[in-house]
Scaffold this motif. Structure first.
Motif, PDB file in Angstrom:
ATOM      1  N   SER A 101       0.813  -1.224   0.000  1.00 54.21           N
ATOM      2  CA  SER A 101       0.000   0.000   0.000  1.00 54.21           C
ATOM      3  C   SER A 101       0.841   1.267   0.000  1.00 54.21           C
ATOM      4  O   SER A 101       0.359   2.329  -0.394  1.00 54.21           O
ATOM      5  CB  SER A 101      -0.931   0.007   1.215  1.00 54.21           C
ATOM      6  OG  SER A 101      -0.185  -0.071   2.428  1.00 54.21           O
ATOM      7  N   ASN A 104       3.075   4.087  -4.480  1.00 52.36           N
ATOM      8  CA  ASN A 104       2.102   4.976  -5.108  1.00 52.36           C
ATOM      9  C   ASN A 104       2.400   5.277  -6.573  1.00 52.36           C
ATOM     10  O   ASN A 104       1.748   6.139  -7.172  1.00 52.36           O
ATOM     11  CB  ASN A 104       2.037   6.302  -4.335  1.00 52.36           C
ATOM     12  CG  ASN A 104       1.852   6.106  -2.849  1.00 52.36           C
ATOM     13  OD1 ASN A 104       2.759   6.388  -2.076  1.00 52.36           O
ATOM     14  ND2 ASN A 104       0.700   5.581  -2.456  1.00 52.36           N
ATOM     15  N   GLY A 138      -4.353   4.729  -3.840  1.00 49.71           N
ATOM     16  CA  GLY A 138      -3.384   5.754  -3.455  1.00 49.71           C
ATOM     17  C   GLY A 138      -2.339   6.066  -4.495  1.00 49.71           C
ATOM     18  O   GLY A 138      -1.358   6.769  -4.210  1.00 49.71           O
ATOM     19  N   VAL A 139      -2.529   5.588  -5.726  1.00 50.45           N
ATOM     20  CA  VAL A 139      -1.546   5.819  -6.793  1.00 50.45           C
ATOM     21  C   VAL A 139      -1.648   7.259  -7.291  1.00 50.45           C
ATOM     22  O   VAL A 139      -2.740   7.779  -7.526  1.00 50.45           O
ATOM     23  CB  VAL A 139      -1.776   4.840  -7.956  1.00 50.45           C
ATOM     24  CG1 VAL A 139      -0.889   5.176  -9.152  1.00 50.45           C
ATOM     25  CG2 VAL A 139      -1.526   3.400  -7.484  1.00 50.45           C
TER      26      VAL A 139
END
Length: 217
Positions: A101, A104, A138-139
């Motif tokens: 996670s 990004n 969250g990229v």
């Protein structure tokens, strides 16, 4: 970590450019013989030739220009994903892949062969529905091994706009044919060109994990 790997297209007089755009050229404006001290060169080019980033101003007259972008977008952990089996890359295709996670930046290795001297007629299709999907993860940076995230003849640039609307910046024409899927540190810094719609970058990857330290053969 391993050694840094250059994933930039080399800028030469043979490099492909967008049809009708300014081709790349390097030449000496003065030689050491003439100046008695140094050689002095110049380049002419479109900002979208070779490996480059798009500023939002490229496709949105109210968008940010290069110098207004945070350079930290283009430095940090990234993941290389091999989507070469798909002619159309959708959110459903990307959902088959998983990465930590805290990463990004996503770089897509598509079915398009890396050939800097040939401008492709057809590109793998990036469905604009990847934008909200990547945003949920969250990229904020998407890199592709193609000259554009939209078709070369597109006028509405739907995927460009979808990515911008979801806070995702664009890196194009990276060279991933010899790069194994996995986690890497990325550097792809744009030049500080005031008011510009894009910028060439020298993009490089450094493997985070030992098993990613070797190129694909």
């Amino acid at each position: 970590m391993g050694e840094w790997i250059d994933i930039s297209q080399p800028l030469t007089d043979k490099i492909a450019h967008w049809p009708g755009d300014k081709p790349f050229s390097y030449s000496l404006t003065a030689s050491k013989q003439e100046t008695k001290s140094v050689n002095i060169g110049q380049i002419t080019t479109s900002l979208h030739t070779g490996t480059h980033i798009d500023a939002p101003f490229h496709f949105d007259s109210n968008g940010k220009t290069i110098e207004q972008l945070d350079i930290n977008l283009y430095i940090g952990k990234s993941v290389v994903i091999d989507v070469s089996q798909a002619n159309t890359i959708t959110a459903e295709v990307l959902s088959q892949y998983h990465w930590p996670s805290e990463i990004n930046r996503v770089l897509l290795r598509t079915s398009l062969p890396n050939n800097p001297e040939r401008f492709p007629d057809v590109l793998p299709n990036l469905d604009p529905n990847i934008a909200p999907y990547l945003q949920r993860l969250g990229v904020f940076l998407l890199g592709v091994d193609m000259p554009s995230v939209d078709a070369p003849d597109s006028k509405d640039l739907v995927t460009h706009h979808a990515l911008q609307d979801h806070g995702i910046h664009i890196l194009e024409n990276i060279m991933l044919d010899q790069i194994k899927p996995g986690e890497y540190e990325l550097i792809a810094l744009p030049l500080h060109i005031h008011g510009a719609d894009g910028s060439p970058v020298r993009a490089a990857l450094c493997p985070i994990n030992k098993e990613d330290a070797q190129h694909d053969k």
